[in-house]
Design a protein around this motif. Structure first.
Motif, PDB file in Angstrom:
ATOM      1  N   MET A 108       0.861  -1.171   0.000  1.00  0.00           N
ATOM      2  CA  MET A 108       0.000   0.000   0.000  1.00  0.00           C
ATOM      3  C   MET A 108       0.908   1.235   0.000  1.00  0.00           C
ATOM      4  N   THR A 109       0.572   2.151  -0.820  1.00  0.00           N
ATOM      5  CA  THR A 109       1.367   3.377  -0.889  1.00  0.00           C
ATOM      6  C   THR A 109       1.010   4.303   0.261  1.00  0.00           C
ATOM      7  N   VAL A 110       1.896   5.258   0.493  1.00  0.00           N
ATOM      8  CA  VAL A 110       1.669   6.222   1.561  1.00  0.00           C
ATOM      9  C   VAL A 110       0.405   7.031   1.282  1.00  0.00           C
ATOM     10  N   GLY A 111       0.180   7.390   0.021  1.00  0.00           N
ATOM     11  CA  GLY A 111      -1.008   8.159  -0.345  1.00  0.00           C
ATOM     12  C   GLY A 111      -2.283   7.398  -0.063  1.00  0.00           C
ATOM     13  N   ARG A 112      -2.311   6.120  -0.403  1.00  0.00           N
ATOM     14  CA  ARG A 112      -3.504   5.306  -0.136  1.00  0.00           C
ATOM     15  C   ARG A 112      -3.725   5.107   1.360  1.00  0.00           C
ATOM     16  N   ALA A 113      -2.632   4.895   2.080  1.00  0.00           N
ATOM     17  CA  ALA A 113      -2.754   4.720   3.528  1.00  0.00           C
ATOM     18  C   ALA A 113      -3.302   5.994   4.162  1.00  0.00           C
ATOM     19  N   LEU A 114      -2.828   7.139   3.705  1.00  0.00           N
ATOM     20  CA  LEU A 114      -3.315   8.408   4.231  1.00  0.00           C
ATOM     21  C   LEU A 114      -4.785   8.606   3.886  1.00  0.00           C
ATOM     22  N   LEU A 115      -5.158   8.295   2.680  1.00  0.00           N
ATOM     23  CA  LEU A 115      -6.560   8.407   2.257  1.00  0.00           C
ATOM     24  C   LEU A 115      -7.446   7.474   3.080  1.00  0.00           C
ATOM     25  N   LEU A 116      -6.970   6.273   3.334  1.00  0.00           N
ATOM     26  CA  LEU A 116      -7.719   5.315   4.154  1.00  0.00           C
ATOM     27  C   LEU A 116      -7.871   5.839   5.585  1.00  0.00           C
ATOM     28  N   ALA A 117      -6.800   6.380   6.134  1.00  0.00           N
ATOM     29  CA  ALA A 117      -6.847   6.908   7.499  1.00  0.00           C
ATOM     30  C   ALA A 117      -7.825   8.078   7.598  1.00  0.00           C
ATOM     31  N   VAL A 118      -7.797   8.973   6.638  1.00  0.00           N
ATOM     32  CA  VAL A 118      -8.720  10.116   6.632  1.00  0.00           C
ATOM     33  C   VAL A 118     -10.160   9.625   6.488  1.00  0.00           C
ATOM     34  N   GLY A 119     -10.375   8.651   5.614  1.00  0.00           N
ATOM     35  CA  GLY A 119     -11.717   8.091   5.439  1.00  0.00           C
ATOM     36  C   GLY A 119     -12.223   7.423   6.706  1.00  0.00           C
ATOM     37  N   LEU A 120     -11.358   6.653   7.351  1.00  0.00           N
ATOM     38  CA  LEU A 120     -11.740   5.991   8.597  1.00  0.00           C
ATOM     39  C   LEU A 120     -12.051   7.018   9.680  1.00  0.00           C
ATOM     40  N   PHE A 121     -11.236   8.067   9.760  1.00  0.00           N
ATOM     41  CA  PHE A 121     -11.475   9.138  10.732  1.00  0.00           C
ATOM     42  C   PHE A 121     -12.845   9.770  10.482  1.00  0.00           C
ATOM     43  N   GLY A 122     -13.181   9.989   9.218  1.00  0.00           N
ATOM     44  CA  GLY A 122     -14.489  10.562   8.875  1.00  0.00           C
ATOM     45  C   GLY A 122     -15.630   9.641   9.256  1.00  0.00           C
ATOM     46  N   VAL A 123     -15.475   8.364   9.009  1.00  0.00           N
ATOM     47  CA  VAL A 123     -16.524   7.390   9.308  1.00  0.00           C
ATOM     48  C   VAL A 123     -16.779   7.293  10.815  1.00  0.00           C
ATOM     49  N   ILE A 124     -15.713   7.293  11.614  1.00  0.00           N
ATOM     50  CA  ILE A 124     -15.933   7.143  13.057  1.00  0.00           C
ATOM     51  C   ILE A 124     -16.620   8.369  13.656  1.00  0.00           C
ATOM     52  N   GLN A 125     -16.627   9.483  12.951  1.00  0.00           N
ATOM     53  CA  GLN A 125     -17.344  10.664  13.441  1.00  0.00           C
ATOM     54  C   GLN A 125     -18.851  10.436  13.447  1.00  0.00           C
ATOM     55  N   LEU A 126     -19.313   9.427  12.704  1.00  0.00           N
ATOM     56  CA  LEU A 126     -20.739   9.121  12.639  1.00  0.00           C
ATOM     57  C   LEU A 126     -21.250   8.352  13.859  1.00  0.00           C
ATOM     58  N   VAL A 127     -20.322   7.801  14.640  1.00  0.00           N
ATOM     59  CA  VAL A 127     -20.721   7.081  15.850  1.00  0.00           C
ATOM     60  C   VAL A 127     -21.224   8.116  16.853  1.00  0.00           C
ATOM     61  N   PRO A 128     -22.466   7.999  17.303  1.00  0.00           N
ATOM     62  CA  PRO A 128     -23.058   9.050  18.132  1.00  0.00           C
ATOM     63  C   PRO A 128     -22.538   9.117  19.568  1.00  0.00           C
ATOM     64  N   TYR A 129     -21.979   8.037  20.094  1.00  0.00           N
ATOM     65  CA  TYR A 129     -21.546   8.040  21.494  1.00  0.00           C
ATOM     66  C   TYR A 129     -20.461   9.092  21.715  1.00  0.00           C
ATOM     67  N   GLY A 130     -20.620   9.872  22.772  1.00  0.00           N
ATOM     68  CA  GLY A 130     -19.594  10.817  23.158  1.00  0.00           C
ATOM     69  C   GLY A 130     -19.815  12.233  22.684  1.00  0.00           C
TER      70      GLY A 130
END
Length: 137
Positions: A1-23
């Motif tokens: 996995m390239t650094v760019g893809r890993a960064l894109l995945l990390a940003v996407g995951l960070f965005g998705v976890i913002q949808l969890v309502p707890y907290g």
């Protein structure tokens, strides 16, 4: 996995976890009763060092709205209020002497709270100030 893809995945995951309502609710229930403090200084020390987790007067910092930090902050506040809450005094049994002993033994506030809340750091003399019988039960 390239650094760019890993960064894109990390940003996407960070965005998705913002949808969890707890907290992100950040409710401060009303104060129903406060203990009979044995002195104004004890009350001042408590509200400077302990109120965020052990009262209904939590100050919610900006990071408490951003997952995963929001999950940790909410869990700590929920747990703190369930063990000892001066804003709902008399609702459940609360042991003020045990709480004061934890402060004296440097078990409270927890180590991970202090870096972002330096005002909660007690000096040696301050941590010994709360005498037994600090609060009326």
């Amino acid at each position: 996995m390239t650094v760019g893809r890993a960064l894109l995945l990390a940003v996407g995951l960070f965005g998705v976890i913002q949808l969890v309502p707890y907290g992100r609710d950040h409710q401060n229930p009303p104060v129903t009763a406060e203990p009979d403090w044995k002195g104004q200084r004890t009350r001042e020390l408590f509200f400077r060092t302990c109120k965020d987790c052990h009262s209904n007067g939590t100050t919610w910092p900006w990071y408490s709205s951003v997952a995963p930090a929001s999950w940790l902050v909410q869990r700590d506040v929920d747990e703190g209020r369930s063990h000892f809450n001066v804003s709902e005094w008399g609702r459940a049994e609360q042991d003020a002497d045990e709480a004061a002993d934890m402060v004296r033994k440097d078990e409270m506030p927890p180590w991970f709270y202090l870096p972002v809340h330096p005002e909660a750091r007690l000096g040696d003399a301050e941590s010994q100030e709360p005498p037994r019988g600090t609060l009326d039960h």
